[in-house]
Design an enzyme around this catalytic site. Structure first.
Site, PDB file in Angstrom:
ATOM      1  N   ASP A   8     -15.162 108.203 -13.283  1.00  0.00           N
ATOM      2  CA  ASP A   8     -16.004 109.256 -13.821  1.00  0.00           C
ATOM      3  C   ASP A   8     -16.728 108.666 -15.029  1.00  0.00           C
ATOM      4  OD1 ASP A   8     -16.941 111.946 -14.570  1.00  0.00           O
ATOM      5  OD2 ASP A   8     -15.457 111.745 -16.172  1.00  0.00           O
ATOM      6  N   ASP A  10     -18.882 110.682 -17.968  1.00  0.00           N
ATOM      7  CA  ASP A  10     -18.770 111.435 -19.218  1.00  0.00           C
ATOM      8  C   ASP A  10     -17.336 111.881 -19.479  1.00  0.00           C
ATOM      9  OD1 ASP A  10     -21.766 111.859 -20.054  1.00  0.00           O
ATOM     10  OD2 ASP A  10     -21.670 112.228 -17.899  1.00  0.00           O
ATOM     11  N   ASP A 212     -11.504 113.024 -16.163  1.00  0.00           N
ATOM     12  CA  ASP A 212     -11.127 113.912 -17.267  1.00  0.00           C
ATOM     13  C   ASP A 212     -11.361 115.399 -17.004  1.00  0.00           C
ATOM     14  OD1 ASP A 212     -14.072 113.628 -17.517  1.00  0.00           O
ATOM     15  OD2 ASP A 212     -13.763 114.785 -19.354  1.00  0.00           O
TER      16      ASP A 212
END
Length: 272
Positions: A8, A10, A212
């Site tokens: 991922d 960001d 996240d």
């Protein structure tokens, strides 16, 4: 030994200011030197990610739009999925009880009726930006995904409205605290990684992934080695309590973990 590493962007690979840290870039290049395939799995647009890869001179596969597009490192399209036209029509043309802003995505770019320059802060390093227009004039059959940006509590209330209106015709997920996405059915980073791994001839047990947010859940569940960021959404940590939690994106924790893994593959890792 992992053969593919999926990241991922960001809140995971990127620093809080949405830049790629120098140490992280060095680590990514070390992985390539070990013949480990890289894949960036993000909600960001393919046009933006192609620009980023060119700037960084990195060879990586791209899973963009939260799994709606998969491209090879040469730019070849491997897979695409768009919202069903009736779903796009309903979402764009209905009145929703929300203060959040609506954003429509397709292969041509990012479109919104709202001029919200603060949303561009996450895209300063690539220069990617929205186009202000009347989104109701975008043909429903040319909509890849729709995103709502706003306060988390407001988006939670909006999700209830969308679920009632759409049922099982779309996949809803939070890609960040402030971002709720409406995606094609069955479309997520995990499903896209299955397609990519099959294309490469890898088993999912040979893949590692880092994330996240809730849009990373399926990807982290699918792979042999899934890692949750210390700064991850509480919902993600609660949903996947069996997965290890590493450090914060602000400390380039992905690079920290991978450096240890490359240098000391047989030693237990500690985030400190």
């Amino acid at each position: 030994m992992a053969r593919l590493a999926a990241f991922d962007m960001d809140g995971t690979l990127l620093l809080p200011d949405h830049l790629l840290g120098e140490q992280t870039l060095k680590t990514l290049n070390r992985l390539r030197e070990r013949d480990i395939t890289l894949a960036f799995a993000t909600g960001r647009h393919a046009l933006e990610m192609r620009h980023l890869l060119n700037d960084l001179s990195l060879d990586a596969f791209l899973i963009t739009g939260n799994g709606t597009r998969i491209h090879t490192h040469q730019g070849e399209l491997l897979h695409h999925a768009d919202l069903a036209p009736d779903v796009a029509e309903t979402v764009i043309h209905s009145h929703w009880d929300t203060a959040s802003s609506m954003h429509v995505f397709n292969d041509e770019g990012w479109f919104t009726q709202n001029d919200l320059p603060e949303l561009l802060n996450a895209h300063l390093f690539t220069g990617f930006r929205y186009q202000v227009c009347d989104v109701k004039r975008i043909p429903a059959h040319l909509v890849t995904k729709i995103c709502f940006c706003g306060e988390h509590d407001d988006l939670c209330r909006l999700r209830i409205q969308l679920n009632e209106a759409l049922g099982d015709k779309a996949h809803l997920c939070f890609s960040a605290h402030h971002c709720l996405e409406v995606l094609p059915v069955g479309c997520n980073k995990g499903a896209a990684l299955v397609i990519l791994s099959q294309h490469l001839g890898y088993g999912l047990q040979e893949c590692m992934a880092f994330g996240d947010a809730m849009n990373d859940r399926e990807m982290l569940e699918a792979v042999g080695y899934g890692f949750i960021m210390g700064n991850a959404m509480a919902q993600l940590k609660a949903a996947l309590p069996h997965l290890p939690v590493i450090g914060h994106c602000s400390t380039q924790a992905v690079s920290h973990y991978l450096t240890h893994w490359l240098d000391f593959p047989n030693l237990t890792y500690s985030p400190e």
